[in-house]
Write an enzyme that holds these catalytic residues in place. Structure first.
Site, PDB file in Angstrom:
ATOM      1  N   ARG A 176       0.843  -1.191   0.000  1.00 52.11           N
ATOM      2  CA  ARG A 176       0.000   0.000   0.000  1.00 52.11           C
ATOM      3  C   ARG A 176       0.877   1.240   0.000  1.00 52.11           C
ATOM      4  O   ARG A 176       1.999   1.228   0.505  1.00 52.11           O
ATOM      5  CB  ARG A 176      -0.948   0.040   1.205  1.00 52.11           C
ATOM      6  CG  ARG A 176      -0.259   0.042   2.552  1.00 52.11           C
ATOM      7  CD  ARG A 176      -1.271   0.027   3.688  1.00 52.11           C
ATOM      8  NE  ARG A 176      -2.104   1.205   3.676  1.00 52.11           N
ATOM      9  CZ  ARG A 176      -1.785   2.364   4.254  1.00 52.11           C
ATOM     10  NH1 ARG A 176      -0.631   2.503   4.871  1.00 52.11           N
ATOM     11  NH2 ARG A 176      -2.605   3.390   4.222  1.00 52.11           N
ATOM     12  N   ARG A 180      -3.170  10.987  -0.385  1.00 53.76           N
ATOM     13  CA  ARG A 180      -4.111  11.895   0.291  1.00 53.76           C
ATOM     14  C   ARG A 180      -4.664  12.907  -0.697  1.00 53.76           C
ATOM     15  O   ARG A 180      -3.905  13.621  -1.335  1.00 53.76           O
ATOM     16  CB  ARG A 180      -3.409  12.645   1.414  1.00 53.76           C
ATOM     17  CG  ARG A 180      -2.946  11.774   2.555  1.00 53.76           C
ATOM     18  CD  ARG A 180      -2.317  12.628   3.623  1.00 53.76           C
ATOM     19  NE  ARG A 180      -1.703  11.815   4.663  1.00 53.76           N
ATOM     20  CZ  ARG A 180      -0.837  12.269   5.541  1.00 53.76           C
ATOM     21  NH1 ARG A 180      -0.474  13.544   5.497  1.00 53.76           N
ATOM     22  NH2 ARG A 180      -0.320  11.479   6.463  1.00 53.76           N
ATOM     23  N   ARG A 254      20.140  -4.371   6.186  1.00 57.01           N
ATOM     24  CA  ARG A 254      20.614  -3.177   5.496  1.00 57.01           C
ATOM     25  C   ARG A 254      21.105  -2.215   6.572  1.00 57.01           C
ATOM     26  O   ARG A 254      20.613  -2.225   7.715  1.00 57.01           O
ATOM     27  CB  ARG A 254      19.488  -2.511   4.702  1.00 57.01           C
ATOM     28  CG  ARG A 254      19.064  -3.277   3.483  1.00 57.01           C
ATOM     29  CD  ARG A 254      20.107  -3.276   2.382  1.00 57.01           C
ATOM     30  NE  ARG A 254      20.224  -1.974   1.729  1.00 57.01           N
ATOM     31  CZ  ARG A 254      21.119  -1.682   0.809  1.00 57.01           C
ATOM     32  NH1 ARG A 254      22.014  -2.586   0.448  1.00 57.01           N
ATOM     33  NH2 ARG A 254      21.160  -0.485   0.254  1.00 57.01           N
ATOM     34  N   ARG A 285      18.893  10.936   1.540  1.00 58.95           N
ATOM     35  CA  ARG A 285      18.288  12.162   2.067  1.00 58.95           C
ATOM     36  C   ARG A 285      19.323  12.969   2.827  1.00 58.95           C
ATOM     37  O   ARG A 285      20.393  12.465   3.177  1.00 58.95           O
ATOM     38  CB  ARG A 285      17.090  11.850   2.963  1.00 58.95           C
ATOM     39  CG  ARG A 285      17.389  10.998   4.185  1.00 58.95           C
ATOM     40  CD  ARG A 285      16.104  10.719   4.961  1.00 58.95           C
ATOM     41  NE  ARG A 285      16.342   9.916   6.150  1.00 58.95           N
ATOM     42  CZ  ARG A 285      15.425   9.618   7.049  1.00 58.95           C
ATOM     43  NH1 ARG A 285      14.184  10.051   6.898  1.00 58.95           N
ATOM     44  NH2 ARG A 285      15.702   8.895   8.112  1.00 58.95           N
ATOM     45  N   GLU A 310      22.687  10.925   4.234  1.00 60.81           N
ATOM     46  CA  GLU A 310      22.387   9.561   4.658  1.00 60.81           C
ATOM     47  C   GLU A 310      22.544   8.610   3.470  1.00 60.81           C
ATOM     48  O   GLU A 310      21.971   8.823   2.411  1.00 60.81           O
ATOM     49  CB  GLU A 310      20.959   9.501   5.203  1.00 60.81           C
ATOM     50  CG  GLU A 310      20.574   8.199   5.847  1.00 60.81           C
ATOM     51  CD  GLU A 310      19.242   8.282   6.567  1.00 60.81           C
ATOM     52  OE1 GLU A 310      18.420   7.377   6.353  1.00 60.81           O
ATOM     53  OE2 GLU A 310      19.025   9.262   7.329  1.00 60.81           O
ATOM     54  N   TYR A 358      11.346  -4.501  12.198  1.00 61.01           N
ATOM     55  CA  TYR A 358      11.502  -3.050  12.249  1.00 61.01           C
ATOM     56  C   TYR A 358      10.340  -2.455  13.040  1.00 61.01           C
ATOM     57  O   TYR A 358       9.176  -2.723  12.757  1.00 61.01           O
ATOM     58  CB  TYR A 358      11.542  -2.433  10.851  1.00 61.01           C
ATOM     59  CG  TYR A 358      11.713  -0.927  10.926  1.00 61.01           C
ATOM     60  CD1 TYR A 358      12.972  -0.380  11.173  1.00 61.01           C
ATOM     61  CD2 TYR A 358      10.620  -0.078  10.827  1.00 61.01           C
ATOM     62  CE1 TYR A 358      13.142   0.986  11.302  1.00 61.01           C
ATOM     63  CE2 TYR A 358      10.782   1.288  10.950  1.00 61.01           C
ATOM     64  CZ  TYR A 358      12.041   1.814  11.182  1.00 61.01           C
ATOM     65  OH  TYR A 358      12.204   3.166  11.328  1.00 61.01           O
ATOM     66  N   ASP A 360       8.834   1.321  14.829  1.00 57.92           N
ATOM     67  CA  ASP A 360       8.955   2.722  15.197  1.00 57.92           C
ATOM     68  C   ASP A 360       9.127   2.794  16.705  1.00 57.92           C
ATOM     69  O   ASP A 360       8.952   1.801  17.426  1.00 57.92           O
ATOM     70  CB  ASP A 360       7.704   3.502  14.756  1.00 57.92           C
ATOM     71  CG  ASP A 360       7.674   3.730  13.248  1.00 57.92           C
ATOM     72  OD1 ASP A 360       8.746   3.939  12.665  1.00 57.92           O
ATOM     73  OD2 ASP A 360       6.573   3.701  12.671  1.00 57.92           O
TER      74      ASP A 360
END
Length: 374
Positions: A176, A180, A254, A285, A310, A358, A360
């Site tokens: 997905r 918006r 990674r 970035r 980065e 992973y 948050d």
């Protein structure tokens, strides 16, 4: 010799939060970390009066009121809202994909026009599949957002992130993509968002206050490897496969490296996060750290700024592991290691490394808050 209820390996958010809760429950705790400082990947280094996210940008966000209230009970959080920008060969696009992005991409000004453009390109991608399911990330992404967005904002960025062509990456990585139909640049949908006032070190210091802690201690090359001599239970937040001495094989990661420099100007790019999705830049970035904690006039009151390029790279021995590689081989191997972990008596595995998943920041804290610490 002091005996502890818990020996905690690693002082990142999982380990530090566990230590705090254990202390609140009246337990004796020892925290060890192989790095020379506490905090894991949320550690900040102060340069020119600016809190620099040494191991990459960390933006706290959650919909969980209990988690938000918990972290704010340790340190006040500021009002930072993450609104990244993508610089594609000099063209600027707002992220996540929203009406600003679509105006910048196609000049459309209404949600109806934008949806029509996306639907048209999605239909072309679906037709090209000729009735079959997407077989790789590229085919999957094209069916979700169409050619223009994929080619400018997804394809090359993803290839830099994973070091592989999008046609070689599995489709499930990108099931997905948020689209918006509003002029809303807020990257996260979560109700609560911010950065600790004074930086993440303040949060870690608050969590570890009054707790026995040691830095520069490698669990596997120290006396604490025989942890049952020192504690009743072990909380392990290191690499899952390393704990079992890689007996089933090594998990892949990674990793990320950074080139950080001081710029002799107060404002380098006008935003905390600017992505570079094309291959014409080797980095993914650039982070300008002061924008996480300084706003408006404060930005110019601080005469210098610190930026970090980065770079996403393949993991090699001695590097810091960052992202689990979610392909079939690694997912299956990690599951076998997790089965071994479940059989370990008096050992709690947690965090990104300890579970090979992973997370948050907020979900890591939520995991600890749900534990019964007895």
């Amino acid at each position: 010799m002091m005996r502890y209820n818990y020996l905690i390996v690693g002082s990142g958010l999982y380990g530090a939060t566990f230590a705090y809760r254990a202390k609140q429950a009246g337990k004796k705790v020892l925290v060890i970390d192989k790095r020379p400082q506490f905090g894991g990947n949320v550690y900040c280094e102060n340069i020119e009066g600016i809190n620099v996210h040494k191991y990459g940008a960390h933006i706290f966000h959650t919909n969980n009121r209990d988690v938000w209230n918990f972290v704010n009970s340790i340190v006040e959080f500021n009002r930072y809202i993450n609104c990244p920008v993508a610089n594609y060969k000099g063209e600027l696009y707002n992220l996540p994909f929203n009406m600003n992005t679509f105006y910048q991409m196609w000049g459309v000004t209404t949600p109806k026009e934008a949806q029509s453009k996306i639907d048209e390109q999605k239909a072309e991608a679906v037709a090209a599949l000729d009735g079959r399911e997407p077989q790789n990330l590229e085919e999957q992404a094209l069916t979700l957002v169409g050619k223009d967005i994929f080619e400018k904002l997804i394809k090359e960025y993803t290839e830099k992130q994973w070091g592989r062509n999008c046609k070689e990456l599995p489709s499930f990585i990108i099931k997905r993509l948020p689209v918006r139909m509003m002029f809303d640049n807020n990257y996260f949908n979560d109700k609560y968002q911010g950065i600790p006032v004074g930086g993440y070190n303040k949060l870690i210091e608050g969590l570890l206050e009054g707790i026995d802690c040691k830095t520069g201690v490698d669990f596997f090359h120290s006396e604490y490897q025989n942890w049952r001599k020192y504690a009743d239970r072990l909380v392990y937040t290191g690499a899952l496969d390393e704990y079992f001495d890689y007996k089933l094989g090594k998990l892949d990661w990674r990793t990320v490296s950074f080139k950080t420099r001081v710029e002799d100007i107060p404002n380098y790019q006008g935003n905390a996060v600017v992505n570079y999705p094309s291959h014409n830049k080797p980095y993914t970035r650039i982070i300008e750290h002061k924008h996480f904690e300084m706003f408006g006039k404060e930005v110019y009151d601080c005469p210098k700024t610190v930026v970090s390029e980065e770079y996403s790279t393949e993991y090699e021995e001695g590097m810091e592991p960052y992202y689990p590689v979610n392909d079939d081989r690694n997912n299956a191997l990690a599951e076998e290691y997790r089965k071994l972990a479940e059989k370990e008596e008096d050992v709690i595995f947690g965090g990104r490394l300890g579970l090979y998943k992973y997370f948050d920041m907020a979900p890591v804290i939520e995991q600890v808050l749900k534990l019964s610490i007895i």
